[in-house]
Scaffold this motif. Structure first.
Motif, mmCIF file in Angstrom:
data_model
loop_
_atom_site.group_PDB
_atom_site.id
_atom_site.type_symbol
_atom_site.label_atom_id
_atom_site.label_comp_id
_atom_site.label_asym_id
_atom_site.label_seq_id
_atom_site.Cartn_x
_atom_site.Cartn_y
_atom_site.Cartn_z
ATOM 1 N N ASN A 83 0.815 -1.230 0.000
ATOM 2 C CA ASN A 83 0.000 0.000 0.000
ATOM 3 C C ASN A 83 0.842 1.271 0.000
ATOM 4 O O ASN A 83 0.318 2.348 0.269
ATOM 5 N N GLY A 85 2.087 3.027 -2.369
ATOM 6 C CA GLY A 85 1.617 4.022 -3.337
ATOM 7 C C GLY A 85 0.440 4.827 -2.802
ATOM 8 O O GLY A 85 0.334 6.025 -3.072
ATOM 9 N N LEU A 86 -0.419 4.177 -2.051
ATOM 10 C CA LEU A 86 -1.547 4.903 -1.460
ATOM 11 C C LEU A 86 -1.077 5.885 -0.404
ATOM 12 O O LEU A 86 -1.598 6.990 -0.287
ATOM 13 N N TYR A 87 -0.074 5.478 0.363
ATOM 14 C CA TYR A 87 0.438 6.349 1.420
ATOM 15 C C TYR A 87 1.202 7.534 0.844
ATOM 16 O O TYR A 87 1.068 8.652 1.308
ATOM 17 N N ALA A 88 2.027 7.284 -0.157
ATOM 18 C CA ALA A 88 2.865 8.336 -0.717
ATOM 19 C C ALA A 88 2.065 9.278 -1.624
ATOM 20 O O ALA A 88 2.324 10.475 -1.640
ATOM 21 N N GLY A 89 1.073 8.741 -2.322
ATOM 22 C CA GLY A 89 0.340 9.562 -3.272
ATOM 23 C C GLY A 89 -0.820 10.324 -2.664
ATOM 24 O O GLY A 89 -1.237 11.354 -3.166
ATOM 25 N N GLY A 90 -1.348 9.808 -1.546
ATOM 26 C CA GLY A 90 -2.567 10.404 -1.001
ATOM 27 C C GLY A 90 -2.292 11.461 -0.033
ATOM 28 O O GLY A 90 -2.982 12.282 0.397
#
Length: 90
Positions: A83, A85-90
């Motif tokens: 996850n 990508g979700l942490y870095a992008g959101g």
């Protein structure tokens, strides 16, 4: 990344730490209690007597529970990296 997500990851990590360390802590507690009762019954007042049995029993519990502990840690880390990508992008 929101504050709620950080708090959730922190909560999961702290729960994992408690869950993984619990077997070794319980073994150490039980061995310490048994040795203390033995010291009381025999009137031995040696303070260092508990260290060697505790170290041996904790080492044995690490051998016994090591696979489960490593699996739990790897599952948590895999979930984090999956996850990411979700942490870095959101």
């Amino acid at each position: 990344m929101t504050v709620d997500a950080v708090m959730d990851i922190t909560k999961q990590a702290l729960f994992l730490i408690i869950k993984v360390s619990l077997p070794m802590l319980l073994v150490s507690l039980c061995v310490g209690l048994v040795v203390s009762i033995f010291q009381t019954v025999t009137s031995i007042q040696e303070q260092t007597l508990t260290f060697v049995p505790k170290i041996i029993c904790v080492f044995l519990s690490m051998i016994l529970f090591g696979n489960w502990m490593m699996t739990a840690i790897l599952e948590f880390m895999t979930e984090l990296w999956t996850n990411f990508g979700l942490y870095a992008g959101g």
